[in-house]
Write a protein that holds these residues in place. Structure first.
Motif, PDB file in Angstrom:
ATOM      1  N   VAL A   4       0.966  -1.286  -0.121  1.00 58.74           N
ATOM      2  CA  VAL A   4      -0.062   0.069  -0.100  1.00 58.74           C
ATOM      3  C   VAL A   4       0.884   1.226  -0.124  1.00 58.74           C
ATOM      4  CG1 VAL A   4      -1.801   1.134   1.267  1.00 58.74           C
ATOM      5  CG2 VAL A   4      -1.767  -1.248   1.326  1.00 58.74           C
ATOM      6  N   LEU A   5       0.822   2.117  -0.995  1.00 60.79           N
ATOM      7  CA  LEU A   5       1.571   3.327  -1.220  1.00 60.79           C
ATOM      8  C   LEU A   5       0.683   4.580  -1.223  1.00 60.79           C
ATOM      9  CD1 LEU A   5       3.871   2.074  -4.017  1.00 60.79           C
ATOM     10  CD2 LEU A   5       4.414   2.368  -1.563  1.00 60.79           C
ATOM     11  N   ASP A   6       0.972   5.586  -0.875  1.00 57.62           N
ATOM     12  CA  ASP A   6       0.542   6.962  -1.183  1.00 57.62           C
ATOM     13  C   ASP A   6       0.922   7.405  -2.309  1.00 57.62           C
ATOM     14  OD1 ASP A   6      -1.147   7.282   1.208  1.00 57.62           O
ATOM     15  OD2 ASP A   6       0.882   8.179   2.271  1.00 57.62           O
ATOM     16  N   VAL A   7      -0.129   7.768  -3.432  1.00 57.40           N
ATOM     17  CA  VAL A   7       0.151   8.236  -4.687  1.00 57.40           C
ATOM     18  C   VAL A   7      -0.476   9.903  -4.529  1.00 57.40           C
ATOM     19  CG1 VAL A   7      -0.147   8.087  -6.938  1.00 57.40           C
ATOM     20  CG2 VAL A   7       0.072   6.062  -5.455  1.00 57.40           C
ATOM     21  N   VAL A   8       0.388  10.806  -4.921  1.00 56.42           N
ATOM     22  CA  VAL A   8      -0.153  12.120  -4.962  1.00 56.42           C
ATOM     23  C   VAL A   8      -1.160  12.375  -6.070  1.00 56.42           C
ATOM     24  CG1 VAL A   8       1.756  13.115  -3.774  1.00 56.42           C
ATOM     25  CG2 VAL A   8       1.772  12.872  -6.382  1.00 56.42           C
ATOM     26  N   VAL A  40      -6.546   2.804   5.456  1.00 54.92           N
ATOM     27  CA  VAL A  40      -5.918   1.596   5.140  1.00 54.92           C
ATOM     28  C   VAL A  40      -4.234   2.404   5.397  1.00 54.92           C
ATOM     29  CG1 VAL A  40      -4.990  -0.224   3.469  1.00 54.92           C
ATOM     30  CG2 VAL A  40      -7.445   0.711   3.672  1.00 54.92           C
ATOM     31  N   PRO A  41      -3.631   1.648   6.222  1.00 51.78           N
ATOM     32  CA  PRO A  41      -2.097   2.414   6.395  1.00 51.78           C
ATOM     33  C   PRO A  41      -1.271   1.686   5.162  1.00 51.78           C
ATOM     34  CG  PRO A  41      -2.528   0.395   7.957  1.00 51.78           C
ATOM     35  CD  PRO A  41      -4.178   0.762   7.358  1.00 51.78           C
ATOM     36  N   THR A  42      -0.294   2.754   5.128  1.00 49.67           N
ATOM     37  CA  THR A  42       0.636   2.338   3.928  1.00 49.67           C
ATOM     38  C   THR A  42       1.708   1.266   4.517  1.00 49.67           C
ATOM     39  OG1 THR A  42       2.301   4.147   4.553  1.00 49.67           O
ATOM     40  CG2 THR A  42       0.858   4.466   2.918  1.00 49.67           C
ATOM     41  N   THR A  43       2.222   0.386   3.510  1.00 49.04           N
ATOM     42  CA  THR A  43       3.161  -0.578   4.343  1.00 49.04           C
ATOM     43  C   THR A  43       4.640  -0.168   3.729  1.00 49.04           C
ATOM     44  OG1 THR A  43       3.278  -1.587   1.784  1.00 49.04           O
ATOM     45  CG2 THR A  43       1.858  -2.420   3.720  1.00 49.04           C
TER      46      THR A  43
END
Length: 57
Positions: A4-8, A40-43
């Motif tokens: 799980v990643l944040d994407v701007v 949902v937390p990032t990994t």
């Protein structure tokens, strides 16, 4: 496995790859992308700027 990643919001694309070291094979036939909520937390670690640009490690 899930990543799980944040994407701007300004992102124009997502690049990904696989590295195999040694003999064997990689199968990513079941790969999917899903949008999830902020609950949902990032990994893994959060990287806020480019690292190792001189390929020293």
């Amino acid at each position: 496995m899930e990543i799980v990643l944040d994407v701007v919001p300004q992102a124009r694309g997502i690049a990904f790859g696989v590295l195999l070291s040694g003999a064997g094979a990689v199968d990513i036939s079941g790969l999917t992308f899903e949008k999830v909520g902020t609950d949902v937390p990032t990994t893994g670690p959060t990287i806020t700027e480019p690292v190792n640009l001189d390929f020293s490690s």
